[in-house]
Enzyme design. Structure first.
Site, PDB file in Angstrom:
ATOM      1  N   CYS A  36     -35.126 -30.034   6.898  1.00 27.78           N
ATOM      2  CA  CYS A  36     -35.105 -30.647   5.561  1.00 27.78           C
ATOM      3  C   CYS A  36     -36.155 -31.732   5.394  1.00 27.78           C
ATOM      4  O   CYS A  36     -36.352 -32.223   4.292  1.00 27.78           O
ATOM      5  CB  CYS A  36     -33.724 -31.223   5.274  1.00 27.78           C
ATOM      6  SG  CYS A  36     -33.301 -32.604   6.350  1.00 27.78           S
ATOM      7  N   ASP A  38     -35.984 -34.771   6.529  1.00 23.71           N
ATOM      8  CA  ASP A  38     -35.433 -36.118   6.588  1.00 23.71           C
ATOM      9  C   ASP A  38     -35.731 -36.753   7.945  1.00 23.71           C
ATOM     10  O   ASP A  38     -35.911 -36.053   8.949  1.00 23.71           O
ATOM     11  CB  ASP A  38     -33.922 -36.088   6.357  1.00 23.71           C
ATOM     12  CG  ASP A  38     -33.575 -35.730   4.912  1.00 23.71           C
ATOM     13  OD1 ASP A  38     -34.478 -35.812   4.063  1.00 23.71           O
ATOM     14  OD2 ASP A  38     -32.430 -35.371   4.658  1.00 23.71           O
ATOM     15  N   CYS A  65     -30.712 -38.046   3.598  1.00 16.72           N
ATOM     16  CA  CYS A  65     -29.691 -37.815   2.575  1.00 16.72           C
ATOM     17  C   CYS A  65     -28.532 -38.801   2.746  1.00 16.72           C
ATOM     18  O   CYS A  65     -28.445 -39.528   3.737  1.00 16.72           O
ATOM     19  CB  CYS A  65     -29.184 -36.383   2.692  1.00 16.72           C
ATOM     20  SG  CYS A  65     -28.183 -36.145   4.161  1.00 16.72           S
ATOM     21  N   CYS A 109     -27.170 -33.060   9.446  1.00 14.92           N
ATOM     22  CA  CYS A 109     -27.349 -34.486   9.122  1.00 14.92           C
ATOM     23  C   CYS A 109     -26.803 -35.352  10.256  1.00 14.92           C
ATOM     24  O   CYS A 109     -27.402 -36.369  10.610  1.00 14.92           O
ATOM     25  CB  CYS A 109     -26.637 -34.824   7.818  1.00 14.92           C
ATOM     26  SG  CYS A 109     -27.002 -33.697   6.469  1.00 14.92           S
TER      27      CYS A 109
END
Ligand code: FES
Length: 174
Positions: A36, A38, A65, A109
């Site tokens: 992603c 991130d 996020c 995440c």
């Protein structure tokens, strides 16, 4: 995404703990997600307690996020007081257990949080670790990077930047 999970993330985001650079940190870990894009950085400071080296404080910054920020906020509290080996034994979902069961799309995440902690702690977990515990030792004379943003502005490790490790979902951190 279930409502319980979202409300826990929102609550953690409303009052994130241990966010920001930790001055005089003993070690730094920075990882990015190849999935992603991130990124997350973790700073760790150690102390001696009862003859053991334990985590005194840990903090983080993220270009990530809400789930990554909420999970990092919870994880920084959870690893406090643990030895590097104890903290390294914790997996992403355990570090974020207060968020409840993770939706499949959010598992990476917490892997990002685990990866940054791992990156910061692995040198300290080695029995023969040198006293300087940074995962990216600064070049003498070079200013230490102070934030994740600084690393983008100074990507060269010889000029104070820090190596970023990109995690792949199919390759969890070792
Ligand atoms: Fe990538 Fe959360 S969506 S870390």
């Amino acid at each position: 995404m279930n409502e319980d999970f979202q409300s826990r993330v929102t609550a953690a985001m409303a009052n994130p703990q241990n966010m920001g650079e930790l001055p005089n940190a003993d070690s730094i870990g920075t990882v990015g997600s190849a999935e992603c894009g991130d990124m997350l950085r973790v700073w760790v400071k150690f102390k001696e307690e009862g003859g053991r080296k334990v985590i005194d404080r840990a903090s983080f910054q993220s270009f990530g996020c809400e789930t990554a920020i909420a999970a990092a906020s919870l994880a920084m509290e959870l690893i406090r007081g643990k030895t590097p080996a104890e903290a390294l034994a914790m997996r992403g979902e355990e570090l974020a257990k207060d968020l409840g069961p993770l939706p499949p799309t959010k598992v990476h995440c917490t892997a990002l949080v685990e990866g940054a902690i791992r990156q910061a702690l692995e040198p300290a977990a080695q029995p023969a670790a040198a006293p300087a515990l940074s995962s990216a030792p600064p070049t003498p004379g070079a200013p230490a990077p102070s934030s994740l943003m600084d690393s983008f502005n100074k990507p060269d490790p010889k000029k104070g930047g820090v190596k970023v490790v990109f995690l792949r979902e199919s390759e969890p951190p070792a």
